[in-house]
Design a protein around this motif. Sequence first.
Motif, PDB file in Angstrom:
ATOM      1  N   ALA A 131       4.354   0.322  -2.003  1.00 18.93           N
ATOM      2  CA  ALA A 131       4.347  -0.739  -0.991  1.00 18.93           C
ATOM      3  C   ALA A 131       5.751  -1.236  -0.660  1.00 18.93           C
ATOM      4  O   ALA A 131       5.959  -1.825   0.402  1.00 18.93           O
ATOM      5  N   PHE A 132       6.729  -0.991  -1.560  1.00 18.77           N
ATOM      6  CA  PHE A 132       8.113  -1.419  -1.326  1.00 18.77           C
ATOM      7  C   PHE A 132       8.991  -0.243  -0.908  1.00 18.77           C
ATOM      8  O   PHE A 132      10.214  -0.315  -0.998  1.00 18.77           O
ATOM      9  N   TYR A 133       8.342   0.864  -0.476  1.00 17.83           N
ATOM     10  CA  TYR A 133       9.039   2.063   0.009  1.00 17.83           C
ATOM     11  C   TYR A 133       9.894   2.719  -1.073  1.00 17.83           C
ATOM     12  O   TYR A 133      10.907   3.353  -0.785  1.00 17.83           O
ATOM     13  N   SER A 172      -2.491   3.346  -4.033  1.00 18.62           N
ATOM     14  CA  SER A 172      -2.863   2.150  -3.267  1.00 18.62           C
ATOM     15  C   SER A 172      -3.994   1.400  -3.963  1.00 18.62           C
ATOM     16  O   SER A 172      -4.005   0.157  -4.002  1.00 18.62           O
ATOM     17  N   PHE A 173      -4.947   2.132  -4.495  1.00 17.37           N
ATOM     18  CA  PHE A 173      -6.052   1.519  -5.235  1.00 17.37           C
ATOM     19  C   PHE A 173      -5.532   0.767  -6.456  1.00 17.37           C
ATOM     20  O   PHE A 173      -5.933  -0.373  -6.731  1.00 17.37           O
ATOM     21  N   MET A 203       0.840  -1.192   0.000  1.00 12.47           N
ATOM     22  CA  MET A 203       0.000   0.000   0.000  1.00 12.47           C
ATOM     23  C   MET A 203       0.879   1.247   0.000  1.00 12.47           C
ATOM     24  O   MET A 203       1.844   1.341   0.750  1.00 12.47           O
ATOM     25  N   ALA A 204       0.539   2.199  -0.848  1.00  9.53           N
ATOM     26  CA  ALA A 204       1.289   3.444  -0.934  1.00  9.53           C
ATOM     27  C   ALA A 204       0.860   4.386   0.184  1.00  9.53           C
ATOM     28  O   ALA A 204      -0.254   4.290   0.705  1.00  9.53           O
ATOM     29  N   PHE A 205       1.730   5.321   0.532  1.00 11.89           N
ATOM     30  CA  PHE A 205       1.375   6.292   1.553  1.00 11.89           C
ATOM     31  C   PHE A 205       2.229   7.540   1.372  1.00 11.89           C
ATOM     32  O   PHE A 205       3.320   7.505   0.781  1.00 11.89           O
TER      33      PHE A 205
END
Length: 393
Positions: free
Chosen positions: A21-23, A57-58, A1-3
């Motif tokens: 998701a992998f930073y 993230s979607f 998930m992205a942030f």
Amino acid sequence: MAFGLAITPAGGTRTWTVVDAFYRTVVPIEQWLEAHRHLWSPNTVRGYATSLAQWWSFLEQRGDEGNWHNVGAPAVTGFLSWLRNDRKVEHSLVPPDSAPQASTLEARLAAVVSFYRWQEAVFGVPVAGKLMRGTSRRIPTRGLLSHLVFRAAPQPSSLVRVRGHRGTRRPPILLPNQIQAILDGCAVFDAVTAEWEGNLRDRFLFALLADTGMRLGEALGLRIGDFVMGRGGTPFVEIVPREDNTNGARVKMMRPRRVYVGSDLERLFADYLTYIVCRAAEFGLTLTEDSPLLVNVMRPPLLAALRETTVREKVSALRRHGAGPPEWTPHWFRHTHATALLLAGTPDWVVSRRLGHAHVQTTLDLYGWVREDEALRAAANWAAYAGAMQVRR
């Protein structure tokens, strides 16, 4: 998930980016943010980063992050459903406990559309063409003075819309007694000791927002010399765009303006200035006209520029003690100021310039309901008006 991730580059100011998701930095989003950082305030960058982190993230949940440059309207529509469905691709038969409001969905959609329009203009990514329809046939209602601000022809509109409820888009405002409760919750003047009890800086900050309608970021970026006392004339505050504020505060779109203020705020400024000068002398520090106006007065680093996070903490504390409505934010002072001016009969273009809006139409879009309600109240007395116009024999 992205942030969204807050970062502080070496020798730079704090800003936000988006990682997956992998930073790993999401390159297309970072390119778009970097192209606009010099125009946007840090809060705007954070807001867009948050919206696009949710979009990414979607895409990750759908397995479409590698195809981000070739999605269409169905994907964006699915994104809004994903947000309504507690960020799950699968639909639930039971609605989530706290679905996002229409205004939140509109902000997320606006960020996605803006991102793809920039990608199309710079890199030829064709997604924006799939999301936009041709020029709208309906020309929006404009005020009588809107011709003073030149605008281009109506732009293409988005195929994806967020359905809201009529009458729910009015900006929230504070009542006079609520504003007074907030100010008194910060500091009150003791007539016996002739001194302020409480945090005078916080009272001055919220009084400044209430009396000027300026944005919080504009207030946090003020220097002492920006508040000019009347000395027989009308006092005013100069809102000056700067890129070197130590707290990262920015003036939106870097547009300067002057805001005239009343004598009550001028007296409060004089009391506050005296207070911070005494604090500086107590600790052997020096204040100049170029020193930040709103500073730390209780905790280190002493007299350093006040940060937005500190203001948010103060707002939360006031809410807990019942000062103001449960959900109020500093921006409510701006809405209240604009509404009060329009109710007092101030011309739209004057309110627009005082608020620092780029166009008069922006003011009308946000606060046109004030004029509408005023006209409707007048129409309720149409019989009396009509009777007054009749010729008496």
